[in-house]
Design a protein around this motif. Sequence first.
Motif, PDB file in Angstrom:
ATOM      1  N   ASN A 117       1.004  -1.023   0.004  1.00 18.23           N
ATOM      2  CA  ASN A 117       0.149   0.044  -0.030  1.00 18.23           C
ATOM      3  C   ASN A 117       1.005   1.075   0.132  1.00 18.23           C
ATOM      4  OD1 ASN A 117      -1.721   2.052   0.372  1.00 18.23           O
ATOM      5  ND2 ASN A 117      -2.790   1.221   2.227  1.00 18.23           N
ATOM      6  N   PHE A 119       0.345   4.239  -0.289  1.00 22.59           N
ATOM      7  CA  PHE A 119      -0.208   5.388   0.133  1.00 22.59           C
ATOM      8  C   PHE A 119      -0.309   5.453   1.717  1.00 22.59           C
ATOM      9  CE2 PHE A 119      -1.959   4.477  -3.917  1.00 22.59           C
ATOM     10  CZ  PHE A 119      -1.352   5.692  -4.668  1.00 22.59           C
ATOM     11  N   LEU A 174      -9.397   6.051  -1.050  1.00 21.02           N
ATOM     12  CA  LEU A 174      -8.100   5.713  -1.552  1.00 21.02           C
ATOM     13  C   LEU A 174      -7.884   6.321  -3.028  1.00 21.02           C
ATOM     14  CD1 LEU A 174      -5.726   3.711  -1.404  1.00 21.02           C
ATOM     15  CD2 LEU A 174      -6.858   1.845  -2.648  1.00 21.02           C
ATOM     16  N   ASP A 175      -8.861   6.493  -3.701  1.00 21.68           N
ATOM     17  CA  ASP A 175      -8.555   7.442  -4.808  1.00 21.68           C
ATOM     18  C   ASP A 175      -7.890   8.824  -4.536  1.00 21.68           C
ATOM     19  OD1 ASP A 175      -9.034   5.393  -6.597  1.00 21.68           O
ATOM     20  OD2 ASP A 175     -11.210   5.866  -7.029  1.00 21.68           O
ATOM     21  N   THR A 177      -6.773   9.797  -1.623  1.00 20.89           N
ATOM     22  CA  THR A 177      -5.316   9.881  -1.169  1.00 20.89           C
ATOM     23  C   THR A 177      -4.465   9.683  -2.351  1.00 20.89           C
ATOM     24  OG1 THR A 177      -6.151   8.473   0.814  1.00 20.89           O
ATOM     25  CG2 THR A 177      -3.938   8.423   0.384  1.00 20.89           C
ATOM     26  N   ARG A 178      -4.563   9.010  -3.493  1.00 23.56           N
ATOM     27  CA  ARG A 178      -3.797   8.750  -4.411  1.00 23.56           C
ATOM     28  C   ARG A 178      -3.526  10.230  -5.294  1.00 23.56           C
ATOM     29  NH1 ARG A 178      -6.307   5.184  -7.028  1.00 23.56           N
ATOM     30  NH2 ARG A 178      -5.514   3.315  -5.973  1.00 23.56           N
ATOM     31  N   SER A 181      -1.365  12.440  -2.974  1.00 19.62           N
ATOM     32  CA  SER A 181      -0.041  12.022  -3.134  1.00 19.62           C
ATOM     33  C   SER A 181       0.743  12.370  -4.524  1.00 19.62           C
ATOM     34  CB  SER A 181      -0.019  10.407  -2.878  1.00 19.62           C
ATOM     35  OG  SER A 181       1.517   9.732  -3.192  1.00 19.62           O
ATOM     36  N   GLU A 182       0.120  12.117  -5.379  1.00 21.81           N
ATOM     37  CA  GLU A 182       0.625  12.617  -6.939  1.00 21.81           C
ATOM     38  C   GLU A 182       0.744  14.128  -6.909  1.00 21.81           C
ATOM     39  OE1 GLU A 182       2.271  12.536 -10.316  1.00 21.81           O
ATOM     40  OE2 GLU A 182       1.521  10.640  -9.213  1.00 21.81           O
TER      41      GLU A 182
END
Length: 277
Positions: A117, A119, A174-175, A177-178, A181-182
């Motif tokens: 994971n 993230f 989760l999306d 968080t992604r 992060s990006e």
Amino acid sequence: MYRVIKVLNNNGILVYHNETGQELILLGNGVGFGKKPTEQIEKIPGAKVYSLVARRKRDSVLKVVNGIRPEFIEAAGKIIEEAERDFQEVNHEILLPLADHIALAAKRAKENRQIPNPFTPDIRVLFSGEYAVALKGREIIQQLTGYRISEDEVGFITLHVHAGLSDEAVSETLDTTRIISESLSMIEQEFGISLSGQSLGCIRLMSHMYYMIVRTKKGESTNVDFNEFMYEKYPRTAETASRVCAYMEQILKLPVSEEEIGFLAIHIQRVISPGTV
């Protein structure tokens, strides 16, 4: 009154609520002891009541429950109890999805096989309270199942706890968080820096981006406009914020309010040069 559908173990039973027609799980010390299917029972003092949602609408709750070992359901219930100590109200409908994930995590631990994971560090920062509950959950899982799950699995369980506190599905969080992060990677590349998730400025930036995405999904705006100020005083930061907003628009497939650029730029500037704004 309840009708017992299935005894999970001494601490859990699946029941039918006669008044509402709902299938429920009751969890608590000894609630299943001596109970038998079809038995009619009154409300059990001290038992926790969990309303249920099947993983797929065509699945019956009994089919789902039959596919999950009782100790995983019990572990999920105890994690929800831990969450309620910190957050008071938690949606009990996360019980089966959480139990299902615990079952898979325990299976992976048994086979010494892990799903990475990437993230987890971001999840730890964005949802620190939920993460603290998930850490306690790791101990609960080990106590009830004998398997110790990985740090990355703790991150996934954090998302389930967050789902119980919000309207977001685990996949949606989760999306988000992604995307955050990006976006942080874009900022790091632009300014040649490495952002520390432990710094107060970075925590505030990540939190701002999370609620920025929430506002965008709801079609809301900040009602404050710092664009002119930031473009005039910190043009490079404002341009970076603009590119991040464009990236979010592309991924979310939703328009990001123009005012978000200046507001985001302030948070970026505070991270790359503390004390300037």
